[in-house]
Scaffold this active site. Structure first.
Site, PDB file in Angstrom:
ATOM      1  N   LYS A 145      40.868  68.901 -30.047  1.00 25.58           N
ATOM      2  CA  LYS A 145      42.522  68.195 -30.399  1.00 25.58           C
ATOM      3  C   LYS A 145      43.744  68.187 -29.331  1.00 25.58           C
ATOM      4  CE  LYS A 145      41.404  69.196 -35.356  1.00 25.58           C
ATOM      5  NZ  LYS A 145      41.934  70.308 -36.922  1.00 25.58           N
ATOM      6  N   GLY A 188      42.712  73.086 -41.210  1.00 31.61           N
ATOM      7  CA  GLY A 188      42.925  74.299 -40.429  1.00 31.61           C
ATOM      8  C   GLY A 188      43.956  74.966 -41.282  1.00 31.61           C
ATOM      9  N   GLU A 208      44.851  63.850 -39.174  1.00 27.52           N
ATOM     10  CA  GLU A 208      46.113  63.736 -38.115  1.00 27.52           C
ATOM     11  C   GLU A 208      46.470  62.335 -37.663  1.00 27.52           C
ATOM     12  OE1 GLU A 208      44.041  66.957 -35.853  1.00 27.52           O
ATOM     13  OE2 GLU A 208      44.474  68.388 -37.810  1.00 27.52           O
ATOM     14  N   ASN A 225      36.121  69.171 -31.423  1.00 29.05           N
ATOM     15  CA  ASN A 225      36.752  68.891 -32.041  1.00 29.05           C
ATOM     16  C   ASN A 225      38.235  70.045 -31.520  1.00 29.05           C
ATOM     17  OD1 ASN A 225      39.694  67.246 -32.236  1.00 29.05           O
ATOM     18  ND2 ASN A 225      39.504  67.260 -34.723  1.00 29.05           N
ATOM     19  N   GLU A 282      36.022  65.255 -44.002  1.00 25.83           N
ATOM     20  CA  GLU A 282      37.204  66.618 -44.382  1.00 25.83           C
ATOM     21  C   GLU A 282      38.389  66.022 -44.820  1.00 25.83           C
ATOM     22  OE1 GLU A 282      36.990  67.262 -39.860  1.00 25.83           O
ATOM     23  OE2 GLU A 282      38.385  66.124 -40.081  1.00 25.83           O
ATOM     24  N   SER A 296      37.714  73.735 -41.324  1.00 24.85           N
ATOM     25  CA  SER A 296      37.693  75.414 -41.772  1.00 24.85           C
ATOM     26  C   SER A 296      35.858  75.804 -41.750  1.00 24.85           C
ATOM     27  CB  SER A 296      38.511  76.288 -42.821  1.00 24.85           C
ATOM     28  OG  SER A 296      39.709  75.776 -42.824  1.00 24.85           O
ATOM     29  N   HIS A 322      40.670  60.073 -37.373  1.00 22.57           N
ATOM     30  CA  HIS A 322      40.716  61.571 -38.262  1.00 22.57           C
ATOM     31  C   HIS A 322      41.916  61.831 -38.284  1.00 22.57           C
ATOM     32  CE1 HIS A 322      42.116  65.878 -38.182  1.00 22.57           C
ATOM     33  NE2 HIS A 322      41.031  65.746 -37.602  1.00 22.57           N
TER      34      HIS A 322
HETATM   35  P1  PGA Z   1      39.678  73.241 -37.987  1.00 24.90           P
HETATM   36  O1  PGA Z   1      39.741  71.397 -38.367  1.00 24.90           O
HETATM   37  O2  PGA Z   1      38.113  72.986 -38.093  1.00 24.90           O
HETATM   38  O3  PGA Z   1      40.947  73.345 -37.722  1.00 24.90           O
HETATM   39  O4  PGA Z   1      39.891  72.746 -40.145  1.00 24.90           O
HETATM   40  C1  PGA Z   1      38.664  70.311 -38.970  1.00 24.90           C
HETATM   41  C2  PGA Z   1      39.380  69.170 -38.144  1.00 24.90           C
HETATM   42  O5  PGA Z   1      40.829  69.116 -37.918  1.00 24.90           O
HETATM   43  O6  PGA Z   1      37.958  68.621 -37.537  1.00 24.90           O
END
Ligand code: PGA
Length: 253
Positions: free
Chosen positions: A11, A175, A99, A9, A169, A215, A97
Site C-alpha cells: 500500500k 487492516g 481502497e 501489498n 478480500e 488480516s 482493491h
Molecule cells: P491487511 O490488508 O492484510 O492489512 O488486512 C490486506 C489488503 O488490503 O490487501
C-alpha cells in the site's frame, strides 16, 4: 496444481530505503520455492524498478504495481498506464482493491477497462473483490461478489480469465485484525470458483488462483492456505515485517 501465491501489498507504506531493506531481509532467507509457488510484491510506483532489480535472480519472485489507469495513454496527468508498466518489465498489477473502489471511486466498469488494457500487455491482473460488513451481516456476500465479477470480468473469454488471479478480500477483515474464519474463506472461495465454472467451465475455474486477503498473519496463514480453494493470500500489514512475510511464504501449499 494451480499457482499458490503469497502476495505482499505494501500500500502507501515505507520509504525507498525501508522498502529496499525489507526486500533484502526477505531475500536473505533462502526459502526453497516449488514450481507451483509464486511470491509477489505489490510496491508503490517509484519502487518498481528497484524491487524488480532486487528479485531479478528469483524466477519465483515477481513485482506488481498496485494500480494502473483505465485509458491507454494520453492527457491524464499523474496516471500510469498498463503499457508503461509492461515497458519496465512489470507483469502483475493489482486491480480493484477495495481502497481504490472506496477512496477513488473506481467503478466495476472502470476496472473492466483496466483489465482489458493489462491483458493486451500480457500482464496478470490480480483482481480484488469482497463485501463490506453490512452486506455480510445481511448475508448478501455471495450476490455482492458475483455482481463484482459479472460487471468486471464476464466480458472476457475463458482463455483471458484463466490468466487472471482473483483475490477475495472481505472489507471488514482488511487492516482490522479480524480475519475471516477458515470456514468463511473456504465457503466464499468455493462459491467464487462455482461462479467461474458456471460462466467459463470447470477447466477454467480450476485453473484460476483465488487468494484470500484480510488480516492474513504469520499465525493464521497456514490454516487459511490449507483450505482446498484458498490458493494463498494478498497480505497488507504482515507483509511489512520480514519475518512475518517469510512465515507466510512458507505457509503456501
Ligand atoms: P491487511 O490488508 O492484510 O492489512 O488486512 C490486506 C489488503 O488490503 O490487501
Amino acid at each position: 496444481m494451480r499457482k499458490q501465491i503469497a502476495a505482499a501489498n505494501w500500500k502507501m507504506n515505507l520509504t525507498y530505503e525501508q522498502g529496499e531493506k525489507l526486500l533484502q531481509d526477505i531475500l536473505a532467507v533462502k526459502i526453497p520455492g516449488q514450481a507451483h509457488q509464486q511470491v509477489i510484491f505489490a510496491v508503490p510506483f517509484p519502487y518498481l524498478i528497484m524491487a524488480k532489480t532486487a528479485v531479478a535472480e528469483r524466477t519465483d519472485y515477481s513485482i506488481a504495481a498496485q494500480n494502473c489507469y483505465s485509458k491507454k495513454s494520453g492527457a491524464y496527468t499523474g496516471e500510469v498506464s498498463a503499457e508503461m508498466l509492461y515497458s519496465i518489465g512489470i507483469r502483475y498489477c493489482v486491480i480493484g482493491h477495495s481502497e481504490r473502489r472506496e477512496y477513488f471511486q473506481e467503478s466495476d466498469e472502470m476496472l473492466a477497462e483496466k483489465i482489458n488494457l493489462l491483458l493486451v500487455q500480457e500482464t496478470t491482473p490480480v483482481f480484488c473483490c469482497g463485501e463490506p460488513l453490512e452486506v455480510r451481516k445481511a448475508a448478501g456476500q455471495n450476490k455482492h461478489v458475483e455482481t463484482q465479477l459479472q460487471k468486471s470480468l464476464f466480458h472476457l473469454t475463458a482463455e483471458q480469465v484463466s490468466k487472471l488471479v482473483i483475490a477475495y478480500e472481505p472489507i471488514w477483515a482488511i487492516g482490522t485484525g479480524q480475519t475471516a474464519t477458515t470456514e468463511q474463506a473456504q465457503e466464499m472461495h468455493a462459491f467464487l470458483r462455482s461462479v467461474l465454472e458456471k460462466q467459463w467451465g470447470k477447466e477454467t475455474a480450476e485453473a484460476v488462483s483465488i487468494l484470500y486477503g484480510g488480516s492474513v498473519k504469520a499465525s493464521n496463514a497456514a490454516e487459511l492456505f490449507a483450505c482446498p480453494d484458498v490458493d494463498g493470500g494478498l497480505v497488507g500489514g504482515a507483509s511489512l515485517v520480514a519475518q512475518d512475510f517469510v512465515q507466510i511464504i512458507k505457509a503456501l501449499k
